[in-house]
Write an enzyme that holds these catalytic residues in place. Structure first.
Site: not given
Ligand code: UT7
Length: 331
Positions: A116, A256, A286
């Protein structure tokens, strides 16, 4: 004398697939509830790619508006970096597929595997490649179709992820603008708390790994949660320190988008008010390497980032990896 160059983001873009999966849709698929997902993660819905779409297709749809926003043509791009944990293939790289689909006949291309944190890593690497004089315009894209690497029977992971892509064009900027500093870190000893066990040569895919679900994302959520809060807070402070700035100097903080509780915990730790953050995890879930690029593009297009602003991008993910970029916005 060596000429000092400055480099940073010249334009951004994003794309999410049309199909939406809501929490109430998930209630019909696994033993979960809208209430649990909202309170534990902040997620209300996520977008899922159609079977006809691959990660490289999402990349192209995010890249085109980024190239346009930078005032460039595809032909101006001389390097492509794609950050993804869900490439179309192990080989060739997704970046090469994007290079071909966009007809970038003068560009080199490669993928980055940094979980990520991929967009953070790509921004840092591309800016420094431009600063070095090696390339003029680098297309960076964070893109994922994690819905195809998710075990849809595992409620602890399948409610979390969404598909999408965020892109930016990195090029030379005026003196004092663009990337001011980066801080990139990793801890491979914790790799197994967020992994896809049967996904490479160490554990080749077999009938048994398919049946046992080891070909899908495995995450020890609470461990990852704690590490995310700790490392994203620290890496943000490290990057600010390298730029000679304080946390009070931040005009826009893009974290993030894994979990709203993580984002709020970091904001509290750093004292960042809500109006200096962009949060969209409620709408997209996500999206891993795509999340920072998508959030940044939304914030820019909403007019929340202006020339001269200090923009901080901060990420955390599989590897483990983490990192932050501090930029003085050029446009
Ligand atoms: O993007 C890369 C980085 N990833 C992250 O940063 C993710 C970090 N982790 C997290 O965001 C959170 O840990 C999760 C959202 C994954 C999980 O939230 P949590 O508050 O840490 O919950 P938990 O895993 O401790 O589970 C609490 C309970 C358990 O039940 P018991 O043992 O207390 O009876 C789980 O079985 O919640 C249960 N549970 C669920 N219940 C309903 C787990 N998933 C679900 C679900 N629906 N989907």
């Amino acid at each position: 004398m060596i000429e000092k160059r400055y480099a940073g983001i010249l334009g951004t873009g994003h794309y999410v697939p049309e199909k939406i999966l809501t929490n109430s849709d998930l209630e019909k698929m696994v033993d979960t509830s809208d209430e649990w997902i909202r309170t534990r993660t902040g997620i209300e819905m996520r977008h899922l790619a159609a079977r006809s779409e691959n990660t490289s297709d999402l990349c192209v749809k995010a890249a085109l508006p980024a190239i346009e926003a930078a005032g460039l043509e595809p032909d101006d791009i001389d390097f492509v970096l794609v950050a993804t944990a869900s490439p179309d293939y192990v080989v060739p790289s997704t970046a090469c597929l994007v290079q071909d689909k966009l007809g970038l006949t003068h560009a080199g291309a490669m993928d980055i595997s940094a979980g990520c944190s991929g967009f953070i890593y790509a921004t840092a690497l591309a800016s420094n490649l431009v600063k070095s004089g090696m390339y003029r315009h680098i297309l960076i894209i964070g893109a994922e179709i994690l819905s195809r690497l998710t075990n849809w029977h595992d409620r602890s992971t399948c409610v979390l992820f969404g598909d999408g892509a965020g892109a930016a064009v990195i090029g030379e900027t005026e003196e004092g603008y663009g990337l001011l500093s980066s801080d990139l870190g990793s801890d491979g000893s914790l790799g197994k708390i967020l992994d896809i066990p049967a996904s490479g040569v160490a554990e080749p895919v077999t009938h048994r790994s398919i049946d046992s679900g080891r070909i899908y994302i495995h995450m020890e959520g609470p461990e990852v949660f704690k590490a995310a809060v700790r490392h994203m807070g620290a890496t943000t402070l490290n990057a600010l320190d390298k730029a000679g700035l304080q946390k009070e100097d931040i005009d826009m903080f893009i974290a993030h988008q894994a979990n709203n509780r993580i984002i709020q915990a970091i904001a509290k730790r750093l004292g960042i008010p809500a109006d200096k953050m962009w949060v969209n995890v409620n709408r997209f879930g996500n999206t891993s390497a795509a999340s920072v690029g998508i959030a940044l593009d939304e914030a820019v297009r909403a007019g929340r980032v202006k020339r001269g602003d200090i923009v901080v991008l901060s990420g955390f993910g599989a590897g483990l990896t983490w990192g932050s970029d501090v930029l003085r916005w050029i446009y």
